[in-house]
Design an enzyme around this catalytic site. Sequence first.
Site, PDB file in Angstrom:
ATOM      1  N   THR A 183       0.875  -1.173   0.000  1.00  0.00           N
ATOM      2  CA  THR A 183       0.000   0.000   0.000  1.00  0.00           C
ATOM      3  C   THR A 183       0.905   1.214   0.000  1.00  0.00           C
ATOM      4  O   THR A 183       2.034   1.145   0.472  1.00  0.00           O
ATOM      5  CB  THR A 183      -0.915   0.031   1.237  1.00  0.00           C
ATOM      6  OG1 THR A 183      -0.084   0.072   2.383  1.00  0.00           O
ATOM      7  CG2 THR A 183      -1.813  -1.164   1.289  1.00  0.00           C
ATOM      8  N   GLU A 328      -5.889  -3.861   0.372  1.00  0.00           N
ATOM      9  CA  GLU A 328      -6.146  -4.912   1.370  1.00  0.00           C
ATOM     10  C   GLU A 328      -7.392  -5.738   1.076  1.00  0.00           C
ATOM     11  O   GLU A 328      -7.616  -6.754   1.716  1.00  0.00           O
ATOM     12  CB  GLU A 328      -6.302  -4.279   2.768  1.00  0.00           C
ATOM     13  CG  GLU A 328      -5.008  -3.765   3.377  1.00  0.00           C
ATOM     14  CD  GLU A 328      -4.671  -2.338   2.976  1.00  0.00           C
ATOM     15  OE1 GLU A 328      -5.180  -1.866   1.934  1.00  0.00           O
ATOM     16  OE2 GLU A 328      -3.898  -1.696   3.701  1.00  0.00           O
ATOM     17  N   LYS A 437     -12.559  17.817  12.211  1.00  0.00           N
ATOM     18  CA  LYS A 437     -13.252  17.775  13.500  1.00  0.00           C
ATOM     19  C   LYS A 437     -13.511  19.200  13.962  1.00  0.00           C
ATOM     20  O   LYS A 437     -12.597  19.897  14.379  1.00  0.00           O
ATOM     21  CB  LYS A 437     -12.426  16.979  14.505  1.00  0.00           C
ATOM     22  CG  LYS A 437     -12.362  15.533  14.055  1.00  0.00           C
ATOM     23  CD  LYS A 437     -11.733  14.592  15.038  1.00  0.00           C
ATOM     24  CE  LYS A 437     -11.908  13.171  14.504  1.00  0.00           C
ATOM     25  NZ  LYS A 437     -10.903  12.227  14.891  1.00  0.00           N
ATOM     26  N   TRP A 442     -18.048  15.964  13.137  1.00  0.00           N
ATOM     27  CA  TRP A 442     -17.216  15.633  11.988  1.00  0.00           C
ATOM     28  C   TRP A 442     -17.763  16.254  10.711  1.00  0.00           C
ATOM     29  O   TRP A 442     -18.964  16.191  10.451  1.00  0.00           O
ATOM     30  CB  TRP A 442     -17.159  14.117  11.808  1.00  0.00           C
ATOM     31  CG  TRP A 442     -16.361  13.409  12.848  1.00  0.00           C
ATOM     32  CD1 TRP A 442     -15.807  13.956  13.971  1.00  0.00           C
ATOM     33  CD2 TRP A 442     -16.030  12.021  12.872  1.00  0.00           C
ATOM     34  NE1 TRP A 442     -15.154  12.992  14.681  1.00  0.00           N
ATOM     35  CE2 TRP A 442     -15.273  11.792  14.040  1.00  0.00           C
ATOM     36  CE3 TRP A 442     -16.287  10.943  12.020  1.00  0.00           C
ATOM     37  CZ2 TRP A 442     -14.781  10.530  14.376  1.00  0.00           C
ATOM     38  CZ3 TRP A 442     -15.811   9.694  12.352  1.00  0.00           C
ATOM     39  CH2 TRP A 442     -15.057   9.493  13.515  1.00  0.00           C
TER      40      TRP A 442
HETATM   41  P1  ADP Z   1      -3.441   3.599  -0.886  1.00  0.00           P
HETATM   42  O1  ADP Z   1      -3.944   4.669  -1.816  1.00  0.00           O
HETATM   43  O2  ADP Z   1      -3.470   3.959   0.568  1.00  0.00           O
HETATM   44  O3  ADP Z   1      -2.335   2.766  -1.363  1.00  0.00           O
HETATM   45  P2  ADP Z   1      -5.466   1.963  -1.843  1.00  0.00           P
HETATM   46  O4  ADP Z   1      -5.144   2.286  -3.198  1.00  0.00           O
HETATM   47  O5  ADP Z   1      -5.630   0.593  -1.401  1.00  0.00           O
HETATM   48  O6  ADP Z   1      -4.475   2.510  -0.869  1.00  0.00           O
HETATM   49  O7  ADP Z   1      -6.646   2.897  -1.458  1.00  0.00           O
HETATM   50  C1  ADP Z   1      -7.699   2.521  -0.656  1.00  0.00           C
HETATM   51  C2  ADP Z   1      -8.437   3.724  -0.215  1.00  0.00           C
HETATM   52  O8  ADP Z   1      -8.849   4.527  -1.297  1.00  0.00           O
HETATM   53  C3  ADP Z   1      -9.697   3.386   0.510  1.00  0.00           C
HETATM   54  O9  ADP Z   1      -9.453   3.027   1.838  1.00  0.00           O
HETATM   55  C4  ADP Z   1     -10.479   4.677   0.369  1.00  0.00           C
HETATM   56  O10 ADP Z   1     -10.089   5.631   1.321  1.00  0.00           O
HETATM   57  C5  ADP Z   1     -10.058   5.173  -0.979  1.00  0.00           C
HETATM   58  N1  ADP Z   1     -11.070   4.823  -1.959  1.00  0.00           N
HETATM   59  C6  ADP Z   1     -11.094   3.780  -2.792  1.00  0.00           C
HETATM   60  N2  ADP Z   1     -12.180   3.809  -3.570  1.00  0.00           N
HETATM   61  C7  ADP Z   1     -12.875   4.898  -3.217  1.00  0.00           C
HETATM   62  C8  ADP Z   1     -14.106   5.477  -3.645  1.00  0.00           C
HETATM   63  N3  ADP Z   1     -14.828   4.955  -4.612  1.00  0.00           N
HETATM   64  N4  ADP Z   1     -14.508   6.612  -3.033  1.00  0.00           N
HETATM   65  C9  ADP Z   1     -13.781   7.183  -2.045  1.00  0.00           C
HETATM   66  N5  ADP Z   1     -12.620   6.682  -1.608  1.00  0.00           N
HETATM   67  C10 ADP Z   1     -12.174   5.560  -2.176  1.00  0.00           C
END
Ligand code: ADP
Length: 546
Positions: A183, A328, A437, A442
């Site tokens: 990630t 994940e 916050k 929120w």
């Molecule tokens: P990172 O960007 O942290 O590597 P990921 O690509 O796995 O991780 O991103 C996952 C995160 O992306 C989710 O936990 C969420 O916050 C955000 N995310 C994914 N899809 C959406 C969506 N359709 N709308 C809003 N947020 C999203």
Amino acid sequence: MLGLMQNWPLTVDKIIDHANHWHGSREVVSRSIEGPIVRTTYARIHDRAKRLSNALKGLGIQAGDRVATLAWNTGRHIEAWYGIMGIGAVCHTLNPRLFAEQLCYIINHAEDQVIFTDLTFLPILIENRAKLPTVKHFIVMTDEGHMGGFPGALCFETLIDQNSADCAWGGFDENTAAGLCYTSGTTGHPKGVLYSHRSNFLHTLVTMGVDVLGISARDTVLPVVPMFHANAWGLALSGPAAGSKLVMPGQKLDGASVHELLETEGVTFSAAVPTVWQMLLTHLRQTNGTLSTLKRVVIGGSAVPEAIVRGFRDEYGVDVTHAWGMTETSPLGTQATPNAAIAAMGEEEQLRYKLKQGRPPIAIELKLQDDAGVELPHDGTTFGKLKVRGPFVAGAYFRGDGGQILDDAGFFDTGDVATLDEHGFMQITDRAKDVIKSGGEWISSIEIENIAMGHPKAELAAVIGVLHPKWDERPLLLVKLKAGEQGTKDEFLAFLEGKIAKWWTPDDVVFVDDIPLGATGKIDKKLIRDRMKDYVLPTAKAKATA
Ligand code: ADP
């Protein structure tokens, strides 16, 4: 008593075997890194992947060893994937958008022994070669004529020519590791999600469902979402499983290049993050372009702005489905496909649901909890921590990083804050770390951003919480205007009026030249907060001098 059905381990080599047997002549078309469009078939991919497996064995790779790919979406990348996974080695997809330092960190952490690389990334690998002691071989994904100057590197096409396709795949436990993806590590070091054959196989079956990606043997699928980021949402697995034609865009993801492939290859289904679709829509409008075959697009990775859904629907007759997931969760976790009750609603009412992140398919369990661990109602308004459980959700990170990541009931905390409604539709209201916050309540930064993004002059918008002496934090809206546009604070605040609660109204609007995107194409709020660290809200100044 145990059932008496056959024991048929769910390993992904069976996916490409199936494609070879039953869809062998189905095409896989790629925009190659060398330039031209190249065409191959599942049968050829299967044959060449087997040759690569033998090549890897010849280089000493054994089951469990990590073999990395640093590559765009192409047919060759698919060959590398199956060649690696078929022999029980672990395919570690490297995200080239990471900084060199992070790339070196994850290669070393994973102890990658071989790296398959596209030509694009030779400079960064050559420069950092000395920092990668575990890597014994680099394989450049090209032919002898294009090798570039990487001393000692091996040539992909030569390895394929030199090895036989006689190689036994599979035969191991379905829980064997198949893939590794880190990630992006917006907090701390990147952490590795280690997929198994079984988790990939189940994710493939679930996402093939009509209410999820629903791709079929009749579809032509363009995965713009990269294979290096959360497995291209599984499309390099579900495409061959379904027998869909695949169109792989290589490194060119701009509006004109994507449009060209959509039209020349007759693409019916595609998937990408919102920024890609925004670029495509802009290109279509500038060139009076059409979408003559595209029927459905899935958008996820960050929230889909309403303007994109409307643009596709009203101007081009393309149906947009919003999806949510994370590295994940393999990655697909929810998708906003209407259920019967929503499908019976009028178009505008349906849109309210289509803009949510959607409902879980079979094998994904969701729950909402407050900080004390109390489960929250599914009323569409109460926000809480979103937790997820299922057979393709991470149970731990590679090498135990981050320690115990599941709660007592086996749920993983997504780090997202969300609501769930009476239809089971989940809506992300924020990342837990980005939620604003204000006075103990929120405010969803994402909701304000999405609305602001719909302003005709806005190219990108971001909302962050800024310290406030009375309210702790108040929202600040940053706007990057479209080229040639001029904007005022009042006009943006007026645009938000009536669309959000009054107390959510940003205390200020700042126009910026750049809204930074992180390695996965999402707005990099950490960097924005850093850039704005000396900024003081006018309302905070007034308070300080009052
Ligand atoms: P990172 O960007 O942290 O590597 P990921 O690509 O796995 O991780 O991103 C996952 C995160 O992306 C989710 O936990 C969420 O916050 C955000 N995310 C994914 N899809 C959406 C969506 N359709 N709308 C809003 N947020 C999203």
